[in-house]
Motif scaffolding. Structure first.
Motif, PDB file in Angstrom:
ATOM      1  N   THR A 113      40.180  20.313   9.872  1.00  0.00           N
ATOM      2  CA  THR A 113      39.759  21.711   9.825  1.00  0.00           C
ATOM      3  C   THR A 113      39.896  22.356  11.202  1.00  0.00           C
ATOM      4  O   THR A 113      39.377  21.839  12.190  1.00  0.00           O
ATOM      5  CB  THR A 113      38.291  21.811   9.373  1.00  0.00           C
ATOM      6  N   PRO A 114      40.598  23.468  11.319  1.00  0.00           N
ATOM      7  CA  PRO A 114      40.754  24.109  12.631  1.00  0.00           C
ATOM      8  C   PRO A 114      39.433  24.696  13.114  1.00  0.00           C
ATOM      9  O   PRO A 114      38.598  25.117  12.317  1.00  0.00           O
ATOM     10  CB  PRO A 114      41.790  25.210  12.379  1.00  0.00           C
ATOM     11  N   PHE A 115      39.272  24.689  14.442  1.00  0.00           N
ATOM     12  CA  PHE A 115      38.079  25.291  15.030  1.00  0.00           C
ATOM     13  C   PHE A 115      38.318  26.790  15.173  1.00  0.00           C
ATOM     14  O   PHE A 115      39.309  27.210  15.766  1.00  0.00           O
ATOM     15  CB  PHE A 115      37.801  24.681  16.401  1.00  0.00           C
ATOM     16  N   GLU A 116      37.421  27.576  14.609  1.00  0.00           N
ATOM     17  CA  GLU A 116      37.561  29.033  14.669  1.00  0.00           C
ATOM     18  C   GLU A 116      36.469  29.607  15.557  1.00  0.00           C
ATOM     19  O   GLU A 116      35.283  29.321  15.374  1.00  0.00           O
ATOM     20  CB  GLU A 116      37.488  29.629  13.261  1.00  0.00           C
ATOM     21  N   TRP A 117      36.854  30.424  16.517  1.00  0.00           N
ATOM     22  CA  TRP A 117      35.933  30.969  17.499  1.00  0.00           C
ATOM     23  C   TRP A 117      35.293  32.239  16.968  1.00  0.00           C
ATOM     24  O   TRP A 117      35.970  33.212  16.666  1.00  0.00           O
ATOM     25  CB  TRP A 117      36.689  31.252  18.790  1.00  0.00           C
ATOM     26  N   SER A 118      33.959  32.201  16.839  1.00  0.00           N
ATOM     27  CA  SER A 118      33.194  33.369  16.435  1.00  0.00           C
ATOM     28  C   SER A 118      32.047  33.510  17.418  1.00  0.00           C
ATOM     29  O   SER A 118      31.006  32.864  17.267  1.00  0.00           O
ATOM     30  CB  SER A 118      32.655  33.198  15.005  1.00  0.00           C
ATOM     31  N   PRO A 119      32.219  34.322  18.464  1.00  0.00           N
ATOM     32  CA  PRO A 119      31.253  34.337  19.569  1.00  0.00           C
ATOM     33  C   PRO A 119      29.810  34.554  19.139  1.00  0.00           C
ATOM     34  O   PRO A 119      28.919  33.777  19.516  1.00  0.00           O
ATOM     35  CB  PRO A 119      31.755  35.489  20.441  1.00  0.00           C
TER      36      PRO A 119
ATOM     37  N   GLU B 233      24.499  32.198  18.444  1.00  0.00           N
ATOM     38  CA  GLU B 233      23.233  32.192  17.701  1.00  0.00           C
ATOM     39  C   GLU B 233      22.894  30.791  17.206  1.00  0.00           C
ATOM     40  O   GLU B 233      21.756  30.330  17.332  1.00  0.00           O
ATOM     41  CB  GLU B 233      23.336  33.155  16.512  1.00  0.00           C
ATOM     42  N   SER B 234      23.882  30.088  16.640  1.00  0.00           N
ATOM     43  CA  SER B 234      23.613  28.748  16.105  1.00  0.00           C
ATOM     44  C   SER B 234      23.334  27.751  17.225  1.00  0.00           C
ATOM     45  O   SER B 234      22.447  26.902  17.107  1.00  0.00           O
ATOM     46  CB  SER B 234      24.789  28.273  15.249  1.00  0.00           C
ATOM     47  N   ALA B 235      24.066  27.844  18.340  1.00  0.00           N
ATOM     48  CA  ALA B 235      23.839  26.927  19.454  1.00  0.00           C
ATOM     49  C   ALA B 235      22.450  27.113  20.043  1.00  0.00           C
ATOM     50  O   ALA B 235      21.768  26.142  20.392  1.00  0.00           O
ATOM     51  CB  ALA B 235      24.903  27.135  20.527  1.00  0.00           C
TER      52      ALA B 235
ATOM     53  N   GLY C 212      18.771  25.347  22.183  1.00  0.00           N
ATOM     54  CA  GLY C 212      18.255  26.170  23.258  1.00  0.00           C
ATOM     55  C   GLY C 212      19.326  26.643  24.218  1.00  0.00           C
ATOM     56  O   GLY C 212      19.030  27.257  25.243  1.00  0.00           O
ATOM     57  N   MET C 213      20.588  26.356  23.916  1.00  0.00           N
ATOM     58  CA  MET C 213      21.700  26.718  24.789  1.00  0.00           C
ATOM     59  C   MET C 213      22.157  28.140  24.506  1.00  0.00           C
ATOM     60  O   MET C 213      22.470  28.487  23.366  1.00  0.00           O
ATOM     61  CB  MET C 213      22.878  25.757  24.587  1.00  0.00           C
ATOM     62  N   GLY C 214      22.207  28.975  25.542  1.00  0.00           N
ATOM     63  CA  GLY C 214      22.662  30.340  25.383  1.00  0.00           C
ATOM     64  C   GLY C 214      23.953  30.596  26.134  1.00  0.00           C
ATOM     65  O   GLY C 214      24.676  29.662  26.509  1.00  0.00           O
ATOM     66  N   GLU C 215      24.257  31.829  26.372  1.00  0.00           N
ATOM     67  CA  GLU C 215      25.458  32.210  27.109  1.00  0.00           C
ATOM     68  C   GLU C 215      25.197  32.166  28.608  1.00  0.00           C
ATOM     69  O   GLU C 215      24.068  32.296  29.063  1.00  0.00           O
ATOM     70  CB  GLU C 215      25.899  33.613  26.687  1.00  0.00           C
TER      71      GLU C 215
ATOM     72  N   ALA D 152      30.132  20.590  26.161  1.00  0.00           N
ATOM     73  CA  ALA D 152      30.845  21.146  27.313  1.00  0.00           C
ATOM     74  C   ALA D 152      31.872  22.179  26.856  1.00  0.00           C
ATOM     75  O   ALA D 152      32.004  23.252  27.465  1.00  0.00           O
ATOM     76  CB  ALA D 152      31.533  20.027  28.093  1.00  0.00           C
ATOM     77  N   HIS D 153      32.580  21.883  25.783  1.00  0.00           N
ATOM     78  CA  HIS D 153      33.600  22.833  25.318  1.00  0.00           C
ATOM     79  C   HIS D 153      32.963  24.068  24.680  1.00  0.00           C
ATOM     80  O   HIS D 153      33.455  25.189  24.857  1.00  0.00           O
ATOM     81  CB  HIS D 153      34.572  22.142  24.362  1.00  0.00           C
ATOM     82  N   LEU D 154      31.867  23.881  23.959  1.00  0.00           N
ATOM     83  CA  LEU D 154      31.143  25.050  23.461  1.00  0.00           C
ATOM     84  C   LEU D 154      30.651  25.891  24.639  1.00  0.00           C
ATOM     85  O   LEU D 154      30.676  27.124  24.604  1.00  0.00           O
ATOM     86  CB  LEU D 154      29.957  24.615  22.597  1.00  0.00           C
ATOM     87  N   GLY D 155      30.221  25.197  25.688  1.00  0.00           N
ATOM     88  CA  GLY D 155      29.769  25.913  26.873  1.00  0.00           C
ATOM     89  C   GLY D 155      30.871  26.751  27.495  1.00  0.00           C
ATOM     90  O   GLY D 155      30.628  27.878  27.951  1.00  0.00           O
ATOM     91  N   LEU D 156      32.079  26.231  27.517  1.00  0.00           N
ATOM     92  CA  LEU D 156      33.197  27.020  28.065  1.00  0.00           C
ATOM     93  C   LEU D 156      33.418  28.285  27.253  1.00  0.00           C
ATOM     94  O   LEU D 156      33.692  29.355  27.810  1.00  0.00           O
ATOM     95  CB  LEU D 156      34.468  26.170  28.093  1.00  0.00           C
ATOM     96  N   PHE D 157      33.291  28.178  25.949  1.00  0.00           N
ATOM     97  CA  PHE D 157      33.430  29.370  25.101  1.00  0.00           C
ATOM     98  C   PHE D 157      32.298  30.369  25.343  1.00  0.00           C
ATOM     99  O   PHE D 157      32.458  31.560  25.090  1.00  0.00           O
ATOM    100  CB  PHE D 157      33.449  28.974  23.623  1.00  0.00           C
TER     101      PHE D 157
END
Length: 348
Positions: A8-14, A19-21, A26-29, A48-53
């Motif tokens: 399944t491809p990873f789709e970026w929805s900021p 919100e889910s993270a 407790g991780m935000g932007e 780490a990769h979610l953090g980069l996004f």
């Protein structure tokens, strides 16, 4: 080890991801994230990769060291750190941990293995219950449970309740639901879609006709729907006809002030079928706790049949950089000792 492939491809929805993270961890932007584990493990790789996004500044350790990790939190004013319980334990044992300035931390997130209660309470005391998050799930993405420290204090030992898109069932060997409070195999199902992964190097996971999937964990649900893990089915030790969950014995031993790390396994026994054996790494190798002391400590916290019948002191447990140890390999080495070696001697 097995490879888990998900096409399944990873789709970026900021907005959705942020919100889910935040809800899970407790991780935000725009956080400052400390990366303490190797990228071949799903925890540091994913976060780490979610953090980069999410526009994070990443502070990446080449190799985990407890005191060094605390240094980096202070120096870089780290706001978010994902950990495994082994790392959490070792950071708590740094002598001046309570004098460190950890005020920058907004969230300490842990997953990947059961967290011993003393370790959980230690971090809640260190940074505050609202900053400690735990997620239970699997790389296979079959579902998740989440709990924050303040909720955990009301339900100690739980990994939380299922998330909005997850259903959990506890089943026996005949795939029937077990009563509330009884231990069985944990099966999960995502309501948002079917799992698309496949294994390479391992047989398929156990699946029910309704689409519930098990990755081999044992646990129980309480009357309020909170999940409590017992152990992995593969690690269960049946001794004298009674079930012993290594995680419970390890949690008791890790509370001993002289124990830095421990792994509990089952060894072949003519009398018991399998005997409970503890491989212990002492805090001070020059002055380790005695077998009698360890046994007495366990007897004060466990029912008699769960107390290890033998103890073994080692300089270091063979954990990888993700904090995991291969119990099956440890058990196999001790079940078939090398020529000239002395097998573990049961303690009294």
């Amino acid at each position: 080890p097995k490879i888990i492939v998900d096409p399944t491809p990873f789709e970026w929805s900021p907005a959705l991801l942020a919100e889910s993270a935040r809800a899970w961890s407790g991780m935000g932007e725009r956080e400052v994230q400390l990366v303490v584990g190797p990228f071949y493990h799903n925890l540091p790789f994913s976060w780490a990769h979610l953090g980069l996004f999410l526009d994070h500044h990443l502070v990446v350790m080449e190799r985990f060291d407890a005191a060094r990790a605390l240094d980096l939190v202070e120096r870089h004013r780290v706001t978010f750190v994902p950990l495994v319980p082994t790392m959490m334990r070792r950071m708590l044992l740094v002598p001046d941990v309570h004098q460190r300035d950890l005020s920058s931390l907004k969230a300490v997130f842990h997953t990947a293995a059961p967290c011993p209660e003393p370790v959980k309470r230690g971090w809640i005391e260190l940074v505050g219950p609202e900053r400690v998050y735990e997620l239970y799930g699997a790389t296979e993405a079959t579902g998740t449970c989440m709990i924050r420290g303040d909720e955990w204090l009301a339900h100690p030992g739980s990994v939380g309740r299922p998330s909005a898109d997850t259903e959990v069932r506890i089943l026996d060997e005949s795939r029937r639901d077990v009563p509330v409070g009884e231990v069985g195999e944990v099966f999960m199902r995502r309501l948002s879609g079917v799992a698309t992964y496949r294994y390479v190097g391992s047989p398929p996971a156990a699946t029910t006709d309704e689409g519930f999937v098990s990755v081999g964990d044992l646990g129980r649900l309480d009357a309020d729907g909170y999940l409590y893990l017992a152990d992995r089915r593969a690690d269960l030790v049946i001794t004298g006809g009674a079930n012993v969950y290594p995680a419970e014995v390890e949690a008791a031993l890790i509370a001993h002030p002289g124990v830095l790390d421990v792994v509990v396994i089952g060894l072949p026994s003519e009398e018991w079928g399998r005997s409970v054996h503890a491989v212990v790494q002492p805090v001070d190798p020059a002055a380790p706790p005695s077998e009698e002391d360890l046994a007495r400590h366990c007897r004060e916290r466990l029912t008699p049949y769960k107390v290890p019948k033998s103890f073994e002191l080692v300089a270091e447990l063979p954990r990888n950089e993700a904090g995991k140890v291969r119990r099956s390999a440890l058990a196999a080495e001790r079940a078939t000792p090398a020529v000239g070696s002395t097998p573990p001697v049961p303690s009294t």
